[in-house]
Design a protein around this motif. Structure first.
Motif, mmCIF file in Angstrom:
data_model
loop_
_atom_site.group_PDB
_atom_site.id
_atom_site.type_symbol
_atom_site.label_atom_id
_atom_site.label_comp_id
_atom_site.label_asym_id
_atom_site.label_seq_id
_atom_site.Cartn_x
_atom_site.Cartn_y
_atom_site.Cartn_z
ATOM 1 N N ILE A 85 44.352 60.396 9.990
ATOM 2 C CA ILE A 85 43.920 59.576 10.919
ATOM 3 C C ILE A 85 43.985 58.169 10.312
ATOM 4 C CG2 ILE A 85 42.010 58.472 12.020
ATOM 5 C CD1 ILE A 85 40.889 60.821 12.700
ATOM 6 N N ARG A 86 43.831 58.097 9.057
ATOM 7 C CA ARG A 86 43.783 57.052 8.159
ATOM 8 C C ARG A 86 44.972 56.534 7.745
ATOM 9 N NH1 ARG A 86 38.096 56.600 5.017
ATOM 10 N NH2 ARG A 86 39.259 54.565 4.604
ATOM 11 N N GLU A 140 37.928 58.947 -1.423
ATOM 12 C CA GLU A 140 36.631 58.145 -0.682
ATOM 13 C C GLU A 140 35.975 59.005 0.408
ATOM 14 O OE1 GLU A 140 38.046 54.665 0.895
ATOM 15 O OE2 GLU A 140 38.220 53.723 -1.185
ATOM 16 N N ILE A 141 37.069 59.825 1.189
ATOM 17 C CA ILE A 141 36.614 60.705 2.276
ATOM 18 C C ILE A 141 35.685 62.012 1.695
ATOM 19 C CG2 ILE A 141 37.382 62.588 3.798
ATOM 20 C CD1 ILE A 141 40.003 60.872 4.248
ATOM 21 N N GLU A 188 37.808 52.799 13.342
ATOM 22 C CA GLU A 188 38.089 52.256 12.299
ATOM 23 C C GLU A 188 39.674 51.699 12.043
ATOM 24 O OE1 GLU A 188 37.125 53.468 8.196
ATOM 25 O OE2 GLU A 188 37.830 51.421 7.242
ATOM 26 N N GLU A 189 40.487 52.561 12.199
ATOM 27 C CA GLU A 189 41.978 52.426 12.497
ATOM 28 C C GLU A 189 42.135 51.432 13.674
ATOM 29 O OE1 GLU A 189 43.441 52.267 10.004
ATOM 30 O OE2 GLU A 189 42.488 53.725 8.661
ATOM 31 N N ALA A 190 41.339 51.832 14.771
ATOM 32 C CA ALA A 190 41.528 51.073 15.869
ATOM 33 C C ALA A 190 41.208 49.639 15.659
ATOM 34 C CB ALA A 190 41.004 51.757 17.237
ATOM 35 N N GLY A 191 40.511 49.216 14.803
ATOM 36 C CA GLY A 191 39.727 47.996 14.602
ATOM 37 C C GLY A 191 38.802 47.402 15.300
ATOM 38 N N PRO A 216 35.743 62.092 11.689
ATOM 39 C CA PRO A 216 37.368 61.697 12.399
ATOM 40 C C PRO A 216 37.144 60.373 13.568
ATOM 41 C CG PRO A 216 36.851 63.785 12.310
ATOM 42 C CD PRO A 216 35.599 63.423 11.938
ATOM 43 N N ASN A 229 47.318 52.566 3.209
ATOM 44 C CA ASN A 229 46.744 53.784 2.795
ATOM 45 C C ASN A 229 47.725 54.817 2.395
ATOM 46 O OD1 ASN A 229 44.115 53.115 3.096
ATOM 47 N ND2 ASN A 229 43.921 53.825 5.188
ATOM 48 N N TYR A 240 36.602 57.187 11.681
ATOM 49 C CA TYR A 240 38.053 56.779 11.022
ATOM 50 C C TYR A 240 38.938 56.064 11.764
ATOM 51 C CZ TYR A 240 36.149 59.106 6.969
ATOM 52 O OH TYR A 240 35.299 59.770 5.858
ATOM 53 N N SER A 259 40.952 63.871 8.710
ATOM 54 C CA SER A 259 40.426 62.569 8.490
ATOM 55 C C SER A 259 41.558 61.677 7.785
ATOM 56 C CB SER A 259 39.114 62.458 7.494
ATOM 57 O OG SER A 259 38.089 63.094 8.397
ATOM 58 N N TRP A 282 31.552 50.044 1.366
ATOM 59 C CA TRP A 282 30.826 50.679 0.621
ATOM 60 C C TRP A 282 29.763 49.858 -0.141
ATOM 61 C CZ3 TRP A 282 31.436 55.887 -0.284
ATOM 62 C CH2 TRP A 282 32.462 56.291 -0.059
ATOM 63 N N SER A 320 46.622 48.675 7.495
ATOM 64 C CA SER A 320 45.804 49.554 6.493
ATOM 65 C C SER A 320 46.186 50.698 6.473
ATOM 66 C CB SER A 320 43.956 49.311 7.100
ATOM 67 O OG SER A 320 44.148 50.149 8.110
ATOM 68 N N ARG A 321 46.550 51.334 7.494
ATOM 69 C CA ARG A 321 47.263 52.734 7.481
ATOM 70 C C ARG A 321 48.524 52.641 6.730
ATOM 71 N NH1 ARG A 321 48.175 54.424 13.266
ATOM 72 N NH2 ARG A 321 48.414 56.445 12.427
ATOM 73 N N SER A 371 45.015 46.975 11.557
ATOM 74 C CA SER A 371 44.733 48.472 11.581
ATOM 75 C C SER A 371 46.073 48.895 11.014
ATOM 76 C CB SER A 371 44.322 48.974 12.772
ATOM 77 O OG SER A 371 45.307 49.106 13.610
#
Lengths: 109, 883
Positions: free
Chosen positions: B61-62, B19-20, A57-60, A51, B9, A54, B58, A66, B5-6, B2
């Motif tokens: 969050i995304r 993916e998770i 990651e969302e905060a940049g 968590p 998503n 993630y 998770s 991958w 991307s959310r 960001s």
């Protein structure tokens, strides 16, 4: 039931620091690095690591990609972004000043 | 980045979960590779439940949570709409029609009445007018001012406001070359200071300034509008410096206004602006020809300004009144006593506004009612639908959906419906508004309204969607989500009565609005019919009107010669000359004194005509004789029946005399009544005088403009149009046809507004009826479905078919009657507000109320019929076995 997390508040700092030294590391690698570098003193739980990744990651601060491993399995590796580097600097200096403050208190009292 | 991307998503939720999970597996595999025990490694993530929770955490969050839920709702809503295809299509179409009508009406009203002029500080722009009381006690309003009065007012309030004079835009003949290349353009005389006050800039050359507005007749400069420059000259920059001739005067084009400014009159696009000083009547105190706009300076109190203007205007008129006596003075006192009004004019000011403000308002009310009917319809459809879905809702509640979540889900579905309908409706409005505009066009009055689609229309559309959603979507969504799982899963609706009560209430409201729409349209249709069928007193068929101009002016004899030439054209039966045609808007009136007495209080209207005019018009000569070639004005006159009734007590007037402004006329003939300027007003006293006007010395006056009335033998008078157009300049150089119309066009132009209202109101009442029928049928068939079991039992224990049919429909009929009664009451109350638009029909006429009631009852019966048949065919065996 949630285990009390001894690393509360410092998990971000550790992850960012590790990724700055070893870019393109996957989740397990980060966990192992925390354990190794602290001589088994610190442990990151899987349940809080992902968590946190993630969220960052969302905060940049970090970005993920991958990659294909030799075994044919895919793994998700992380590295710092420019924002992440700034964040790391801030977290580091905050940690140092907090430490210094606590040390001072411990010495003077 | 960001957030994006959310957001992204949210539209790939399944893939994200994959993916998770994959990353988690990859972690475990890595651990195993490093020598950990597989079971141990997996357990590090916690038990199954904890793992699921982690994945969920998770996931959350995304993604942007609400967006993902919204996306799910949209997908699900679309599926629901598709599942109930017929219901959805009916709902969308009826809403689209109603919303389209609303958007169309808004576009028209906005373009004509509300859209601010494209000038600086439109919000501080006002127009002043005077309101006087007629001897009959009616208020009349005029916004025409004499230029000298304007000058006084302008100078007196210089510090508080800028006063701008603008003449009404008028279509004039002008030429950029020779007389043979005459063309028409809309010109407007304006104050030189207007351009600066409005913050306008030149696209070419310069604009008019205060310097161009100093001395009468000394500033022969014009400015073109950008629109005209583009259309007429293809944006040729060389046009500056060219000259044009208007009447006898030459003007130089000094520049082009930049931007969309085309004058101050919505409905007329001004092509050419001239300085007010160039108007022939600029020095006259007795000619009112300008409108006065007031650009108030910031921080100025309006009422003191108004009073100041009023005092100056009053002083001006009092000064003028010094020369008057008797009836003239009494009449004039009303002008002196008039109240000065100052009203916002940010949207410009035009006679088209005055004529259509109320009609468009009524139209707006009609479309709003159609929208309400459509909303009630869709609400009922949705409510019936939600009854079918109560088990689904109950299941959702049972597995933990919150009420807010359910309402959101249903609202999203309804919002999609509304948005689809709005899209379709916008398409409809896009096509229909220009169509309505085309309907109010007449040869007499070319209307060009700038119908733009911009953020104002878009904003209205979006607002409309929300309104509609509120009206039809919220109530059913709240009701459907309030389901109690226990009762729904047991198989029954928790409270079918309350749902049905709501639906019945909607039906009553729908019928009430429907009644009102039909009632109104009945009034408008009757108004149009009684105007269209009104006996005219003359025959407009096969009558062609040629407005002919001669730049230099020629004596009447020359005009007679042209009439002779036209008579020799094959296909022409009769030709006569008049100052202007009847019903054309041309008018000349004054007080006359009979037998040397003081002028009476009733205005007499005058019209200059040639011999043979009444024969050409086919107005019966009742007594005396027609004009002869030697008759002149002043000298001889022919009067109409109303003139005789007003001034000679109905006695034979032939041989008697009257005076108009010092000119003596002897009555030589009496003709039947015919409308002079307006079909709606009562017939006025008319004195026809010879167009051979002579001065006091007996010299014939030259004329620059007359109308030739040509009665043709062919059915279509326009067939001769091109021949006659050529015949006039051939008959005599310097003459040309400026306008060519038919008298029938003028008669039709009299009823343009009434025809528009009648046609649109009839169309909307048809739509309203259709919607009401659909609504009634929907609710009836729903309530039958709800009560099928009950009816089955009733039939099984011996109820007759008639009783069942009655049971199934009586409640609805009661609602129809209630609704109709409410509608009738509303109609009775509201009819007063439309009275000024009516002609030859009274709102209190019982027939006008009975008509809609009968129509509605018939529609109710018609939509109840299939339900009654179905109810009577219920087979108790099947029905009871089914459960």
């Amino acid at each position: 039931m949630k285990k009390p997390d001894s690393l509360q508040g410092t998990l971000d700092l550790l992850v960012l620091k590790i990724l700055s030294r070893r870019p393109r590391t996957h989740g397990y690698g980060i966990m192992a690095a925390v354990k190794d570098c602290s001589d088994d003193l610190l442990r990151v739980e899987e349940g809080s690591l992902y968590p946190a990744l993630y969220r960052m990651e969302e905060a940049g601060w970090i970005q993920a990609e991958w990659i294909k491993k030799n075994s044919g399995r895919r793994a998700r590796v992380y590295e710092l972004t420019a924002d992440g580097k700034k964040q790391l600097g801030m977290e580091e200096s905050r940690w140092l000043s907090a430490c210094a403050a606590i040390n001072q208190v411990l010495r003077t009292v | 980045m960001s957030l994006w991307s959310r957001v992204a998503n949210a539209f790939r939720g399944e893939k994200l979960n994959g993916e998770i999970a994959e990353e988690m597996e990859s972690h475990i595999a890595e651990a195993v590779e490093q020598g950990r025990d597989p079971v141990e490694a997996r357990r590090a993530f916690g038990c199954d439940y904890q793992q699921r929770q982690q994945r969920q955490a998770s996931h959350e969050i995304r993604v942007v949570g609400w967006l993902e839920a919204l996306r799910a709702d949209i997908v699900f809503g679309w599926r629901q709409l598709k599942r109930n295809k017929v219901t959805s299509i009916v709902a969308i179409l009826s809403l689209a029609l109603a919303m389209g009508a609303c958007i169309g009406a808004f576009r028209l009203m906005d373009a004509l009445l509300w859209r601010p002029l494209p000038v600086a500080h439109a919000e501080r722009l006002y127009a002043i007018s005077r309101q006087a009381i007629t001897p009959q006690g009616k208020p009349i309003q005029s916004d025409s001012w004499a230029y000298p009065s304007f000058t006084l007012m302008r100078d007196a309030v210089k510090d508080q406001a800028e006063l701008i004079a603008v003449s009404p835009a008028s279509r004039k003949d002008l030429t950029y070359g020779s007389d043979q290349d005459m063309e028409k353009a809309n010109v407007q005389y304006v104050s030189g200071s207007m351009f600066q006050a409005f913050g306008l800039r030149p696209a070419q050359g310069r604009l008019l300034a205060e310097n161009d507005d100093q001395t009468p007749g000394a500033h022969p400069y014009v400015v073109l509008s950008y629109d005209y420059w583009t259309q007429r000259f293809g944006k040729d920059p060389q046009v500056v410096g060219h000259t044009l001739r208007l009447g006898k005067d030459l003007f130089e084009i000094v520049g082009v206004v930049d931007g969309p400014f085309t004058g101050t009159e919505p409905g007329t696009v001004t092509d050419i602006f001239l300085p007010a000083m160039m108007h022939p009547m600029v020095t006259r105190s007795d000619a009112s020809w300008i409108r006065t706009l007031v650009l108030v300076k910031p921080g100025t109190a309006l009422d003191p300004l108004r009073q100041k203007l009023s005092a100056i205007s009053r002083a001006f008129e009092q000064e003028r009144a010094k020369g008057f006596t008797g009836a003239d003075l009494a009449f004039f006192q009303r002008i002196i006593d008039a109240t000065l009004l100052m009203e916002p004019a940010g949207a410009g000011i035009s006679s088209l506004q005055e004529e259509y403000r109320k009609a468009l308002g009524i139209l707006g009310v009609l479309v709003a009612m159609v929208l309400l009917i459509a909303c009630a319809n869709v609400a009922n459809l949705k409510m019936a639908q939600s009854a079918m879905r109560s088990r689904e809702m109950a299941l959702r509640v049972a597995i933990g959906a919150g009420r807010g979540r359910l309402v959101q889900m249903l609202l999203v579905e309804n919002a999609m419906l509304a948005a689809l309908a709005a899209g379709l409706g916008a398409l409809f409005a896009w096509r229909s508004a220009p169509l309505v505009l085309a309907m109010i066009q007449s040869t007499n009055n070319p209307v060009r309204l700038l119908l733009s689609t911009d953020w104002r229309v878009l904003g209205f559309g979006v607002g409309l969607v929300f309104c509609v959603l509120l009206l039809f979507g919220v109530l059913p969504a709240l009701r459907a989500s309030a389901v109690k799982p226990v009762s729904a899963l047991k198989g029954g609706d928790d409270n079918p009565h309350s749902r049905r009560r709501l639906m019945h209430g909607m039906i009553a409201a729908q019928v009430a609005f429907c009644f009102l729409v039909i009632f109104m349209s009945g009034l408008f249709v009757r108004t149009f019919a009684s105007l269209a069928n009104k006996p005219l007193g003359f025959s407009p068929e096969k009558l062609l009107l040629l407005d002919v101009i001669s730049q230099q002016g020629q004596p009447p004899v020359v005009w007679d010669q042209i009439a002779d030439t036209l008579r020799s054209v094959p296909g022409v039966e009769k030709v006569a000359i008049a100052g202007w045609p009847l019903l054309s808007g041309g008018s000349w009136n004054n007080f006359v004194s009979v037998n040397g007495a003081a002028p009476g209080p009733v205005m007499t209207y005058l019209l200059a005509i040639s011999p043979g005019w009444q024969e050409t018009m086919k107005i019966p000569l009742l007594d005396g004789r027609d004009f002869r070639s030697g008759d002149t004005a002043p000298g001889q006159a022919i009067v109409n029946q109303t003139f005789v009734n007003t001034f000679f007590d109905g006695k034979n007037p032939v041989g008697k005399t009257f005076q108009e402004r010092g000119n003596l006329y002897q009555v030589v003939g009496l003709v039947a009544d015919a409308p002079y300027g307006n079909l709606k007003d009562p017939i006025v006293p008319v004195a026809y005088i010879p167009f051979h006007e002579v001065s006091a010395q007996g010299v014939a006056k030259p004329e620059t403009r007359e109308t030739f009335l040509v009665r043709t033998s062919g059915v279509n008078p326009l067939a001769l149009a091109s021949v006659l157009r050529k015949a006039v300049p051939q008959a005599r150089a310097g003459f040309r046809v400026s306008d060519l119309r038919t008298q029938s066009d003028l008669v039709q132009a009299q009823t343009v507004r009434e025809r528009l209202l009648a046609m649109l109101a009839a169309f909307f009442s048809f739509v309203a009826l259709l919607l009401a029928a659909i609504g009634l049928y929907g609710v009836l068939s729903y309530s039958l479905q709800q009560r099928e079991r009950e009816f089955g039992i009733r039939i099984a224990v011996g109820a007759r078919v008639g009783d069942i049919a009655w049971q199934a429909t009586s409640r609805i009929f009661l609602m129809v009657i209630t609704g109709a009664a409410i509608g009738a009451a509303l109609g009775f109350v509201s009819v007063r507000s439309v009275q000024t638009l009516l002609y030859g029909v009274k709102g209190s006429d019982p027939l006008m109320l009975a008509g809609p009631a009968l129509v509605l009852l018939a529609i109710a019966l018609l939509s109840a019929l299939p339900v009654m048949v179905r109810a009577s065919r219920i087979d108790p065996k099947i029905m009871l076995r089914a459960e």
